[in-house]
Design an enzyme around this catalytic site. Structure first.
Site, PDB file in Angstrom:
ATOM      1  N   GLU B  70      62.384  39.429  35.911  1.00  0.00           N
ATOM      2  CA  GLU B  70      61.796  38.087  35.766  1.00  0.00           C
ATOM      3  C   GLU B  70      60.271  38.089  35.729  1.00  0.00           C
ATOM      4  O   GLU B  70      59.650  37.034  35.887  1.00  0.00           O
ATOM      5  CB  GLU B  70      62.224  37.132  36.904  1.00  0.00           C
ATOM      6  CG  GLU B  70      63.693  37.132  37.221  1.00  0.00           C
ATOM      7  CD  GLU B  70      64.544  36.576  36.105  1.00  0.00           C
ATOM      8  OE1 GLU B  70      64.094  35.612  35.475  1.00  0.00           O
ATOM      9  OE2 GLU B  70      65.636  37.112  35.861  1.00  0.00           O
ATOM     10  N   THR B  75      59.779  39.414  27.664  1.00  0.00           N
ATOM     11  CA  THR B  75      59.217  38.433  26.736  1.00  0.00           C
ATOM     12  C   THR B  75      58.001  39.018  26.047  1.00  0.00           C
ATOM     13  O   THR B  75      57.803  38.829  24.850  1.00  0.00           O
ATOM     14  CB  THR B  75      58.853  37.131  27.484  1.00  0.00           C
ATOM     15  OG1 THR B  75      60.016  36.658  28.137  1.00  0.00           O
ATOM     16  CG2 THR B  75      58.349  36.083  26.522  1.00  0.00           C
ATOM     17  N   ARG B 217      67.077  34.724  27.983  1.00  0.00           N
ATOM     18  CA  ARG B 217      66.983  35.911  28.814  1.00  0.00           C
ATOM     19  C   ARG B 217      68.105  36.875  28.430  1.00  0.00           C
ATOM     20  O   ARG B 217      69.257  36.586  28.602  1.00  0.00           O
ATOM     21  CB  ARG B 217      67.103  35.525  30.281  1.00  0.00           C
ATOM     22  CG  ARG B 217      66.038  34.540  30.667  1.00  0.00           C
ATOM     23  CD  ARG B 217      66.066  34.195  32.110  1.00  0.00           C
ATOM     24  NE  ARG B 217      67.353  33.728  32.572  1.00  0.00           N
ATOM     25  CZ  ARG B 217      67.688  33.755  33.835  1.00  0.00           C
ATOM     26  NH1 ARG B 217      66.861  34.255  34.723  1.00  0.00           N
ATOM     27  NH2 ARG B 217      68.859  33.300  34.227  1.00  0.00           N
ATOM     28  N   ASP B 245      60.351  49.504  26.812  1.00  0.00           N
ATOM     29  CA  ASP B 245      60.753  48.610  27.894  1.00  0.00           C
ATOM     30  C   ASP B 245      62.065  49.148  28.450  1.00  0.00           C
ATOM     31  O   ASP B 245      63.078  49.182  27.748  1.00  0.00           O
ATOM     32  CB  ASP B 245      60.948  47.182  27.361  1.00  0.00           C
ATOM     33  CG  ASP B 245      61.400  46.215  28.453  1.00  0.00           C
ATOM     34  OD1 ASP B 245      61.797  45.082  28.119  1.00  0.00           O
ATOM     35  OD2 ASP B 245      61.343  46.577  29.655  1.00  0.00           O
ATOM     36  N   GLN B 249      67.934  48.643  33.498  1.00  0.00           N
ATOM     37  CA  GLN B 249      68.421  49.632  34.444  1.00  0.00           C
ATOM     38  C   GLN B 249      68.371  49.068  35.849  1.00  0.00           C
ATOM     39  O   GLN B 249      67.304  48.840  36.388  1.00  0.00           O
ATOM     40  CB  GLN B 249      67.556  50.910  34.383  1.00  0.00           C
ATOM     41  CG  GLN B 249      67.522  51.573  33.025  1.00  0.00           C
ATOM     42  CD  GLN B 249      68.692  52.507  32.786  1.00  0.00           C
ATOM     43  OE1 GLN B 249      69.473  52.780  33.672  1.00  0.00           O
ATOM     44  NE2 GLN B 249      68.802  52.985  31.562  1.00  0.00           N
TER      45      GLN B 249
END
Lengths: 341, 410
Positions: B70, B75, B217, B245, B249
C-alpha cells in the site's frame, strides 16, 4: 462464538501446543545419551586418513558474470548446470570445462537449477515464482538461446529449490517462498501434489531447500525459514511424516545422507546438523567455536556429502568452505572462495 | 583445533590434464587435444555471445522499487509504464474490468463489515448502525465480497451498492476509515459505479480515463519489469533503465533481496499519509512504524552499499488533507511533533518534519563507507502523472550525474 472468545481459545491452544512441544523436547534430550561424535570417539575412531594433497581444486569454471547461486550434476557426474545472478544457466562438460550451452533466462532472478536424470533437460526457478524447463536438444533461436519448453506455474512465492525425481524424468519437486513444496508432472505442467500450505503440518514460513532421498525417491525433506526440516512422502500429501527441530535459525539447505537414512542441514544459526530420518533425533551438531559474540557467526548457505558420507562440505556466508569429518564432528579441511558461497 | 589442515585451493589452468587424485569420476581421461573440435567451436561461440550480451547490459541501469504494501509503489510502476511506453493495449485494459469490479465489491464489504464492527465496539455506536432496510443488501454484498471470484458488476448490484454507500452509517464509517483497511480510492470507486457497471465497460482507451486502471489494486506474484529510456527511444541521448517491482511476494524479503546486489538505485516508496493506519496483516501494528523498520532494514543491507537511494514520500495529496484532521503525533515516531499553525503553512511544516525524520533515519543507518552513495528525497503523489514525470526526470538527472562522477568525469 464471538471473535474474542475464538481469539482466547486460539491463544490457549497455542500455549498448549508449546507446552507439549517442550515436554517432547525434554523427553528426547533424556533419551539422547550421546551424539555421533561422542559415540565414535568412545569406540576409538580416529580422524580420516587422507593427506592434505588429496583434496585439491581440479577445475575452476569461469564464464558467469555474476554470483553463482546454484548448481547440479547429471547422475553420471560428467555435466553440470549452474545458475547465476547474471540471469543465465550455463551447462558445462565437467571433464573438459567447456561450456556446452548458455541460456539467457527470461527472468534474471534465478535461485535454483536442476539436471534431469536423462541429461536432456534442465529446470530452473526463482523470483518469478515459476519453474522453467529447457530441453537441451531443442533448436536455438536467433540469439542462440534455447526456448522454454515448459513453465510450471502455480506457486505464490519464489521458487527457492527444485530437483528432478531420480528414476522418473517426468517428475520434479519444488520448494517455494509460499511455504509449500510441490510435486509436478513435467509433461503436462500439472501439480500432482502440494505439500503444506492449506494442508496442516506444512512449513510455517518460506521453504528454502529440498532434497530427495537417493534410496527411496518417494521421500524428500525440506528446510525452511521456520527453523525446521520436514520429511514428506510424495504419496501422502495431506501431512508431513515428521518435523525436525533443533536449529535456531532459517534452515537454508538440506541434503540427504548417501544411505538415505539420515540427512544434513545447514542454517542461519551457523551450524550444520545431522538428523536421523526415522526417529527424528538430532544426531550431531557441526558448529565452529566462536569466541566473540553471536553476530559474527557466518551462516551456512550450502552443504553436500561425499559419496561415503564421511565428509560433509559446508559453504558459509563469509566465503569459507569447511570439510567436516561427519563421524568425529571435527573440521578436516578448509578452503574458500573470495566471496559468499 | 586438533586435526585441522589448511588446504589452499590452487587454480588449475584448463589445459592441464586430469591428475590421478581425482578418483573414479574421471575414468574417461580424454586428453584435451582429442576433444571434438565442434565442442571447442561451440564453447568459443558461447563465450563470445556472453561477452557481447554483458557489454550491452553495462549500459542498462537497474532500479529496484521497494516499499511496504500500500505504499503506492505499484502505482508508480504503472505510471512509469504509461509515461515511457505505449501504455496499456486494449486487451490488457479489458482484463482490468474484472479487477475493478472485484475492487468495488471488496471496498463495500470492508465498509459494511467495518460499520458492524464499529457499532459493536465503539462507545458512540448508534451512528454506525446501518438502516434496517439496507441490512439485507449489506449482508449480500459482504458475502459476495468474500468470494474468490466476484461476479460481474451489473446495473442492479451497482444501484444497491450506491444505496448502501449513501447510508449515513457507511459514510460515518468511511470518514473513520483509518482503523479499518479502507482503500484510498474508495470514494472514487463509489462515485463511478454507474460507469463501471456498463455492459461494455472497459477501462477506456482515453488516457485520462486510464486513471481507472491506476486506481485498481492488482496483486502480482513474482517480479515485473519494464525497460525504458526517459528521453525518447534513442539510446544515445539517454540512459536505458530497467525498473523492477517485486510486488506480491508475501514472504521473507531477506531471502531474495541479495539477488538485487549492485542495482544502480533503490527507489523506496513510503506513504506518508499512513501515520494513523494499521497494517492489513496485523491490525495492532502502525503502518508508518512498519515503513520505518523496513527502510532501516533496507539501508543496512550490504548488497545496496553502492546503490543510490531515491526516497519517494508518497500519497502527499492524502497527507495534505489528513494533517488538519489527525495530528502527526498519533504515530510513535512522530510523537515529538509540535503543530505550528494552520492552512498551507501547517501542511508544509508537517511535511518538512516527516522528511527530516526520514533523513535522520537514513544517516543513522548508513555505514561510513556508504557516505558517497547518492540519497535524494522526492515528494510524490503516485496518481498524479505530471508529477511523476517531473520526479522521474530529476531521478534521471541524479543518476546521470552519479554516472559521470563515478566515471571520473565530474
Amino acid at each position: 462464538m464471538s471473535f474474542s472468545e475464538l481469539k482466547d481459545r486460539h491463544v490457549a491452544a497455542t500455549a498448549m501446543v508449546n507446552t507439549l512441544r517442550d515436554r517432547l523436547n525434554q523427553k528426547r534430550q533424556q533419551l539422547l545419551d550421546t551424539d555421533v561424535a561422542g559415540y565414535a570417539k568412545s569406540q576409538g575412531r580416529t580422524a580420516v586418513n587422507f593427506s592434505s594433497t588429496d583434496l585439491v581444486c581440479c577445475r575452476t569454471l569461469q564464464g558467469h558474470t555474476g554470483k553463482v547461486y546454484s548448481l547440479d550434476w547429471t547422475p553420471e557426474k560428467n555435466r553440470i548446470v549452474s545458475a547465476s545472478q547474471d540471469g543465465r544457466l550455463i551447462i558445462w562438460n565437467a571433464l573438459t570445462s567447456q561450456k556446452t550451452h548458455a541460456i539467457k533466462l527470461p527472468c534474471a532472478w534465478v535461485m535454483t537449477c536442476s539436471f534431469a536424470p536423462n541429461g536432456y533437460s534442465v529446470a530452473c526457478g526463482g523470483l518469478d515464482s515459476e519453474c522453467s524447463i529447457f530441453n537441451l536438444n531443442s533448436q536455438v533461436d536467433r540469439d542462440g538461446n534455447l526456448p522454454v519448453s515448459r513453465v510450471l506455474t502455480g506457486h505464490k512465492g519464489y521458487v527457492s529449490s527444485c530437483e528432478f525425481v531420480r528414476d522418473q524424468d517426468t517428475r520434479l519437486i519444488t520448494g517455494s517462498g509460499d511455504q509449500t513444496c510441490v510435486l509436478w508432472d513435467v509433461t503436462t505442467g500439472q501439480r500432482i501434489s502440494v505439500f503444506g500450505g492449506e494442508f496442516p503440518s506444512g512449513h510455517t514460513s518460506d521453504v528454502l531447500s529440498i532434497s530427495i532421498n537417493s534410496s527411496n525417491s518417494n521421500m524428500f525433506v525440506s528446510g525452511s525459514c521456520d527453523a525446521t526440516a520436514r520429511l514428506w512422502d510424495t504419496r501422502i500429501a495431506s501431512r508431513a511424516i515428521r518435523t525436525y527441530h533443533g536449529h535456531h535459525g532459517d534452515v537454508n539447505t538440506v541434503k540427504f545422507f548417501p544411505d538415505g537414512q539420515r540427512f544434513g542441514t545447514g542454517s542461519d544459526d551457523g551450524t550444520c546438523r545431522l538428523f536421523d530420518m526415522r526417529t527424528g533425533h538430532q544426531l550431531q551438531v557441526y558448529s565452529q567455536q566462536q569466541a566473540n559474540n553471536d553476530q559474527d557467526v557466518p551462516i551456512v548457505t550450502s552443504i553436500a556429502f561425499s559419496i561415503s558420507g564421511r565428509l560433509l562440505f559446508a559453504g558459509y556466508s563469509n566465503g569459507d568452505c569447511y570439510v567436516w569429518d561427519t563421524l568425529l564432528a571435527e573440521i578436516w579441511a578448509f578452503g574458500g572462495h573470495r566471496k559468499v558461497i | 583445533m586438533p586435526g585441522n589442515q589448511l588446504v589452499p585451493l590452487p587454480q588449475f589452468p584448463c589445459s592441464q590434464s586430469p591428475t590421478e587424485s581425482m578418483g573414479s569420476f574421471c575414468s574417461r581421461q580424454q586428453p584435451l587435444n582429442e576433444v571434438d573440435s565442434d565442442e571447442n567451436i561451440q564453447a568459443a561461440e558461447i563465450d563470445r555471445r556472453i561477452a557481447q550480451e554483458t557489454k550491452t547490459e553495462q549500459h542498462i541501469h537497474k532500479l529496484l522499487l521497494l516499499g511496504a504494501g500500500e505504499s503506492g509503489k505499484s502505482t508508480i510502476f504503472k505510471q512509469i509504464r504509461l509515461l515511457f511506453q505505449t501504455g496499456f493495449d486494449e486487451a490488457e485494459l479489458r482484463s482490468y474490468t474484472s479487477v475493478i469490479h472485484a475492487n468495488v465489491y471488496q471496498t463495500i464489504k470492508i465498509l459494511y463489515d467495518g460499520a458492524k464492527e464499529l457499532a459493536e465496539n465503539e462507545p458512540n455506536s448508534l451512528k454506525y448502525v446501518v438502516r434496517t432496510d439496507n441490512k439485507e443488501i449489506g449482508e449480500k454484498l459482504s458475502e459476495i465480497g468474500s468470494r474468490m471470484d466476484s461476479p460481474c458488476l451489473t446495473k442492479e448490484i451497482a444501484k444497491e451498492i450506491a444505496t448502501l454507500w449513501n447510508d449515513t452509517a457507511i459514510q460515518e464509517t468511511y470518514s473513520h476509515g483509518n482503523i479499518l483497511q479502507v482503500p484510498d480510492c474508495a470514494q472514487y470507486f463509489m462515485e463511478n459505479l454507474e460507469r463501471f457497471s456498463e455492459v461494455n465497460y472497459i477501462p477506456t482507451k482515453l488516457l485520462i480515463l486510464q486513471e481507472d486502471v491506476l486506481h485498481a489494486r492488482v496483486r502480482t506474484t513474482g517480479v515485473v519489469e519494464i525497460q525504458f529510456s526517459p528521453v525518447g527511444e534513442s539510446r544515445k541521448s539517454g540512459e536505458v533503465y530497467r525498473l523492477y517491482d517485486v510486488g506480491g511476494q508475501r514472504n521473507e524479503r531477506r531471502k531474495w533481496i541479495h539477488l538485487f546486489e549492485g542495482v544502480t538505485s533503490v527507489i523506496f516508496c513510503a506513504a506518508i499519509s499512513e501515520y494513523d493506519q494499521m497494517l492489513f496483516e496485523d491490525d495492532t501494528k502502525n503502518r508508518m512504524m512498519e515503513t520505518k523498520e523496513l527502510f532501516e532494514w533496507v539501508l543496512k543491507q550490504s548488497c545496496f552499499e553502492k546503490s543510490s537511494f531515491m526516497l519517494f514520500l508518497n500519497k502527499f495529496d492524502i497527507f495534505e488533507k489528513k494533517v488538519h484532521r489527525v495530528p502527526l503525533n498519533v504515530c510513535e515516531w512522530f510523537k515529538d511533533y509540535q503543530p505550528m499553525g494552520s492552512g498551507k503553512q501547517e501542511v508544509e511544516h508537517a511535511y518538512e518534519f516527516v522528511k527530516k525524520k526520514f533523513e535522520e533515519l537514513y544517516f543513522q543507518n548508513s555505514k561510513p563507507d556508504c557516505v558517497d552513495r547518492a540519497f535524494k528525497i522526492y515528494r510524490t503523489t503516485a496518481l498524479d502523472q505530471k508529477l511523476i514525470k517531473k520526479t522521474f526526470k530529476l531521478v534521471d538527472e541524479t543518476l546521470r550525474r552519479r554516472n559521470l562522477i563515478e566515471a571520473g568525469l565530474l
